[in-house]
Design a protein around this motif. Sequence first.
Motif, mmCIF file in Angstrom:
data_model
loop_
_atom_site.group_PDB
_atom_site.id
_atom_site.type_symbol
_atom_site.label_atom_id
_atom_site.label_comp_id
_atom_site.label_asym_id
_atom_site.label_seq_id
_atom_site.Cartn_x
_atom_site.Cartn_y
_atom_site.Cartn_z
ATOM 1 N N HIS A 1 3.442 -5.996 -2.406
ATOM 2 C CA HIS A 1 3.655 -6.610 -1.102
ATOM 3 C C HIS A 1 4.895 -6.065 -0.408
ATOM 4 C CE1 HIS A 1 1.046 -10.454 -1.797
ATOM 5 N NE2 HIS A 1 0.519 -9.384 -2.351
ATOM 6 N N ASP A 2 5.576 -5.131 -1.036
ATOM 7 C CA ASP A 2 6.804 -4.592 -0.446
ATOM 8 C C ASP A 2 6.825 -3.067 -0.462
ATOM 9 O OD1 ASP A 2 9.265 -5.223 0.834
ATOM 10 O OD2 ASP A 2 10.340 -4.586 -0.961
ATOM 11 N N VAL A 3 5.633 -2.451 -0.439
ATOM 12 C CA VAL A 3 5.542 -0.999 -0.373
ATOM 13 C C VAL A 3 6.046 -0.565 1.008
ATOM 14 C CG1 VAL A 3 3.933 0.935 -0.422
ATOM 15 C CG2 VAL A 3 3.592 -0.997 -1.969
ATOM 16 N N PRO B 1 2.742 -10.761 -7.626
ATOM 17 C CA PRO B 1 3.589 -9.889 -6.801
ATOM 18 C C PRO B 1 4.792 -10.652 -6.236
ATOM 19 C CG PRO B 1 1.271 -9.719 -6.176
ATOM 20 C CD PRO B 1 1.383 -10.898 -7.080
ATOM 21 N N GLN B 2 5.932 -9.976 -6.188
ATOM 22 C CA GLN B 2 7.088 -10.564 -5.524
ATOM 23 C C GLN B 2 6.814 -10.656 -4.025
ATOM 24 O OE1 GLN B 2 11.067 -9.294 -6.479
ATOM 25 N NE2 GLN B 2 10.465 -8.488 -8.475
ATOM 26 N N LEU B 3 7.482 -11.587 -3.377
ATOM 27 C CA LEU B 3 7.312 -11.746 -1.941
ATOM 28 C C LEU B 3 7.710 -10.469 -1.211
ATOM 29 C CD1 LEU B 3 8.682 -15.346 -1.286
ATOM 30 C CD2 LEU B 3 6.312 -14.639 -1.546
ATOM 31 N N GLY B 4 6.900 -10.079 -0.235
ATOM 32 C CA GLY B 4 7.216 -8.922 0.589
ATOM 33 C C GLY B 4 8.082 -9.319 1.770
ATOM 34 N N ALA C 1 -5.583 -12.260 0.654
ATOM 35 C CA ALA C 1 -5.737 -13.649 0.222
ATOM 36 C C ALA C 1 -4.487 -14.097 -0.530
ATOM 37 C CB ALA C 1 -6.965 -13.805 -0.669
ATOM 38 N N GLN C 2 -3.667 -13.135 -0.949
ATOM 39 C CA GLN C 2 -2.432 -13.440 -1.663
ATOM 40 C C GLN C 2 -1.200 -13.087 -0.826
ATOM 41 O OE1 GLN C 2 -2.650 -11.386 -5.444
ATOM 42 N NE2 GLN C 2 -4.200 -12.758 -6.239
#
Length: 466
Positions: free
Chosen positions: A338-340, A18-21, A115-116
């Motif tokens: 992670h960016d929803v 996942p891209q960083l949120g 955890a991620q």
Amino acid sequence: MWPALTTLAIACLRINGPQLGTDELVTSDVGRRSMGQTLAMLHNVDAVHATYYVLMHGWMAVFGDSETAMRMPSALAMSGTAALVALIGRRLFGPRAGMCGGLLFALIPVVSRFAQEARSYALVVLAATLATFLLLRALDASRRWRRWVVYALCVAVIGLLHLIALTVLAGHFAAVVHRARREGGVLWRFCLAALAGAAGVIPVVVLGTSQASRQLFWVPEPDLWGLVDIWPQVFASALCAGVVIVLAAMAWKERRDALLLCFTVAVLPPFVLWAASHGDVSYFRYQYALFTVPAWTVLAGAGLARVARSWLTVGVVLTVVGLLVLPDQRRMRGEFEHDVPHNADYKSAARTIEKHYRSGDAAVYVKGAPWMLDQGVRYYLRPGPKLREVFVATPAAENSELFPAYCPVPVTCLRGESRIWVVVPGNDPDPLNAVPADQAAALRAQYTTTGTVPLSGLTVALLERK
């Protein structure tokens, strides 16, 4: 050992997928600042995360700030929590129950999700679960003050990591009151230890309270249905929530004091959050109740151990649960999970700029939803080109804030750049519509849009000087 290793293995699976949120980009930005800049920022915003930022500052200095490096402390914390779930389950309900609870914990989708996550939530889960374990040890030898001192220190750590997680004390208090009916002196020892631990975070309470309305203004006040709706979110899966709760219910014939401790820790904190969220600020977010998941899995492990009379049956049940939650596990590793709901594709935006970059190019990153759009694009541009942000007067780090200070008169900040990259949220055909009016006017007067690239959640446009 096995629950811990299983949790770590699942947590590390596509940890860099996942891209960083938005929140993770804040961690990346603050973690790379000097300690002086970080402390100056904490006087204005995010004081409640001060301990986490200090920890990450040291971690990133050693291991770097790649996606994997920044998320690894959370993966290790969830792994440690799985071990504690097994230890608590073994102490309360027996070895098989402990093993079942620890392995169930590893399979829960929300465990993999956070955890991620390069934020403090997994560390909070670890600290709160450790506090429950230490409380059990203190209750087993209630006259040993050393154990109560260790418990108090753990309570302080919980508050330093996340003030709202101190609601775990509501569950501890209810269990201690029940214990005090047959053992005198326990209640006042607990109260003294809990108050001593909570007193250690008073400076964070003072700063955090003054900043709460600014940081949580967007969190809605919950209605009565929120007390039901929060559980599928806490487990990141309605199906998983149902399975765990059903298994937990099967433990109802176990020891009453053990059931009471786990049940109160699992259920009371969300009720406290709900009640506290009907004032000036709402704190009712499922992330703030994640530390209740270990208590649920201790109960579920006890229920599974009671109905499954052999390890073969336990293995079959765990395999079925793993297959049932597999779609949710895959969803947890989605590129934009992670960016929803922004789904901003920072990585593609950076690649677009890098592909067509020319020496001397500048940039305009529009602050908006997502808030950390500038941080996101800059993160994925590294170690590539560094573009001057034309309208930034003072960078965020020097501004002692999460955001930079902008030029009061934008036209005076243009330096005759031949090309300017503009990155804006959304996919408006005219990207300058998303730029603040005074900045857009300065750009329209001197530049022409020569190309746009709409991406998920954002648009990249190239402006060339007239």
